[in-house]
Design an enzyme around this catalytic site. Sequence first.
Site, PDB file in Angstrom:
ATOM      1  N   GLU A  45       0.843  -1.190   0.000  1.00 40.79           N
ATOM      2  CA  GLU A  45       0.000   0.000   0.000  1.00 40.79           C
ATOM      3  C   GLU A  45       0.879   1.242   0.000  1.00 40.79           C
ATOM      4  O   GLU A  45       2.042   1.194   0.380  1.00 40.79           O
ATOM      5  CB  GLU A  45      -0.870   0.024   1.260  1.00 40.79           C
ATOM      6  CG  GLU A  45      -1.750  -1.195   1.439  1.00 40.79           C
ATOM      7  CD  GLU A  45      -2.967  -1.182   0.529  1.00 40.79           C
ATOM      8  OE1 GLU A  45      -3.299  -0.101   0.011  1.00 40.79           O
ATOM      9  OE2 GLU A  45      -3.567  -2.243   0.345  1.00 40.79           O
ATOM     10  N   TYR A  49      10.256   0.480 -21.334  1.00 38.60           N
ATOM     11  CA  TYR A  49       9.405  -0.422 -22.096  1.00 38.60           C
ATOM     12  C   TYR A  49       8.605   0.401 -23.107  1.00 38.60           C
ATOM     13  O   TYR A  49       8.020   1.436 -22.748  1.00 38.60           O
ATOM     14  CB  TYR A  49       8.451  -1.170 -21.164  1.00 38.60           C
ATOM     15  CG  TYR A  49       7.559  -2.110 -21.930  1.00 38.60           C
ATOM     16  CD1 TYR A  49       8.047  -3.334 -22.367  1.00 38.60           C
ATOM     17  CD2 TYR A  49       6.262  -1.754 -22.262  1.00 38.60           C
ATOM     18  CE1 TYR A  49       7.255  -4.188 -23.115  1.00 38.60           C
ATOM     19  CE2 TYR A  49       5.456  -2.598 -23.007  1.00 38.60           C
ATOM     20  CZ  TYR A  49       5.966  -3.821 -23.426  1.00 38.60           C
ATOM     21  OH  TYR A  49       5.188  -4.653 -24.170  1.00 38.60           O
ATOM     22  N   TYR A  95      -7.645   5.060 -25.376  1.00 42.97           N
ATOM     23  CA  TYR A  95      -7.252   3.671 -25.654  1.00 42.97           C
ATOM     24  C   TYR A  95      -5.832   3.453 -25.148  1.00 42.97           C
ATOM     25  O   TYR A  95      -4.839   3.682 -25.839  1.00 42.97           O
ATOM     26  CB  TYR A  95      -7.354   3.368 -27.151  1.00 42.97           C
ATOM     27  CG  TYR A  95      -7.027   1.923 -27.475  1.00 42.97           C
ATOM     28  CD1 TYR A  95      -7.822   0.890 -26.981  1.00 42.97           C
ATOM     29  CD2 TYR A  95      -5.920   1.594 -28.256  1.00 42.97           C
ATOM     30  CE1 TYR A  95      -7.515  -0.433 -27.257  1.00 42.97           C
ATOM     31  CE2 TYR A  95      -5.613   0.273 -28.542  1.00 42.97           C
ATOM     32  CZ  TYR A  95      -6.406  -0.729 -28.031  1.00 42.97           C
ATOM     33  OH  TYR A  95      -6.097  -2.034 -28.298  1.00 42.97           O
ATOM     34  N   LYS A 119      -0.512  -2.786 -22.073  1.00 42.82           N
ATOM     35  CA  LYS A 119       0.889  -2.499 -22.433  1.00 42.82           C
ATOM     36  C   LYS A 119       1.467  -1.494 -21.450  1.00 42.82           C
ATOM     37  O   LYS A 119       2.639  -1.546 -21.105  1.00 42.82           O
ATOM     38  CB  LYS A 119       0.979  -1.951 -23.851  1.00 42.82           C
ATOM     39  CG  LYS A 119       0.545  -2.957 -24.891  1.00 42.82           C
ATOM     40  CD  LYS A 119       0.416  -2.307 -26.252  1.00 42.82           C
ATOM     41  CE  LYS A 119      -0.058  -3.280 -27.305  1.00 42.82           C
ATOM     42  NZ  LYS A 119      -1.429  -3.797 -27.032  1.00 42.82           N
TER      43      LYS A 119
END
Length: 340
Positions: free
Chosen positions: A132, A220, A231, A235
Site C-alpha cells: 500500500e 518499455y 485507448y 501495455k
Amino acid sequence: LARPLHGPVRRRVPRGGWGLPRSSSALAAAGLLCTALTACICWGQLPPMPWASPAPPRPVGVLLWWEPFRGRGGHPRPPPDCSLRFNISGCRLLTDRAAYGEAQAVLFHHRDLALELRSRPPGQRWVWMNFESPSHSPGLRGLPKNLFNWTLSYRLGSLLARKRDLVAWVVSHWDERQARVRYYHQLSRHVSVDVFGRAGPGQPVPASGLLHTVARYKFYLAFENSQHVDYITEKLWRNAFLAGAVPVVLGPDRANYERFVPRGSFIHVDDFPSAASLAAYLLFLDRNLAVYRRYFHWRRSYAVHITSFWDEPWCRACQAVQTSGDQPKSIHNLAGWFER
Ligand SMILES: *[C@@H]1O[C@H](CO)[C@@H](O)[C@H](O)[C@H]1NC(C)=O
Ligand SMILES: *[C@@H]1O[C@H](CO)[C@@H](O)[C@H](O)[C@H]1NC(C)=O
C-alpha cells in the site's frame, strides 16, 4: 505479547485501473527484490567431498507470519511452488508458526501486523511487507525502530533493482503500416531495442515470463497498435508499470494519458521532435540514475494493483535470502523512509 496494530479487516481493493492510491505490484516489488545483492550463496562455495555427490543446498525457510489467502471453506491456500512459477529453487515456504525457529526469513504484512515480540534465532530476518502507499498504511510511526531487517514493497531500493538492459518491446502483431512499427524502425537506428514476441524481429519471450523479462529493462515501449482517445491498454498498466519499467508511450496524446496516470510516470514520444532525440534522452537517463529515478516518484502515492500479489514476493524473499550473504542489516526508521 500480541500487539495488534490494526485489525485484520482488509480494505476492498478495486481490480485494475487507476484512481486512488491502490494496492500494488508484486512484480515491482519483486523486480526490486530479485536482484538484491551480488553476494554468493555460501554453501555453494563449499567444495564437495570427493566421495559424495554434492548435497543439495538446505532449502531456505520463509515463514509468512500471517496467511492472507483463504480458499474455499476458509482453508489456507497452499503456498506457491517457487521453482515452477518463478524458477527459484531451494525454498521452503512456511505458514505454520510452529516452524518459526526454522525460518531464515519471516514476512510480516503491514496491514495485518500483530507482532509477537519473540527472540529471533541467529541470522533470521524479519521482513516488513507492504504494497500500500503510505497514506493507506496506518500505524507506520508506531513501529519500533530497528525491528525489521528488510523491506518488501513497491519502493525502489526495497532490495535493489539492478536493471542491466535498456529498452524492451513486446509485440504480437506486426504490420509495417502501423505507426508503432514505423516509429520502432526510426528509434532502433539510434538505440538498441530488444523485441520479444512472435511477430516481426521478435525473439521468443523467455520462459521466465514477460514481466520478469521486462523487469530487467529500464524502459518499455508501451506502443498502442492504434491511436484512439482513452485507448490505453495493458501495455502500459501491466507490461510497463507492473514490471517496473518506465513506459515510453505511443498512443493518444500526453494530455489523454495524464487523465489516467501521473505526468511524471511516463515518457511520451510526442515530447520529442524525432525518434533520434528520444533515443538520445533514453541514453541520457541510462547514464543519470538520479534523473531516471524521478520516473518512480509517483509510486510514493500510487501503486499498481495486481490481483495476486502474495506468491511472488514470498518466493522472492526466499531468493533474496539465498543471495544476500550474512551481512546484518536493520531498517532504522521505516516510517521516515517510506513516507518520504
Ligand atoms: C532458471 O534458473 C537457472 C539457475 O538460475 C538458470 O540457469 C535458467 O536459465 C533459468 N531458467 C529460465 C527458464 O529462466
Ligand atoms: C536483524 O535486526 C536485528 C534487530 O535490529 C539485529 O539484531 C540483527 O542482527 C539483524 N539480523 C540480520 C541478519 O541482519
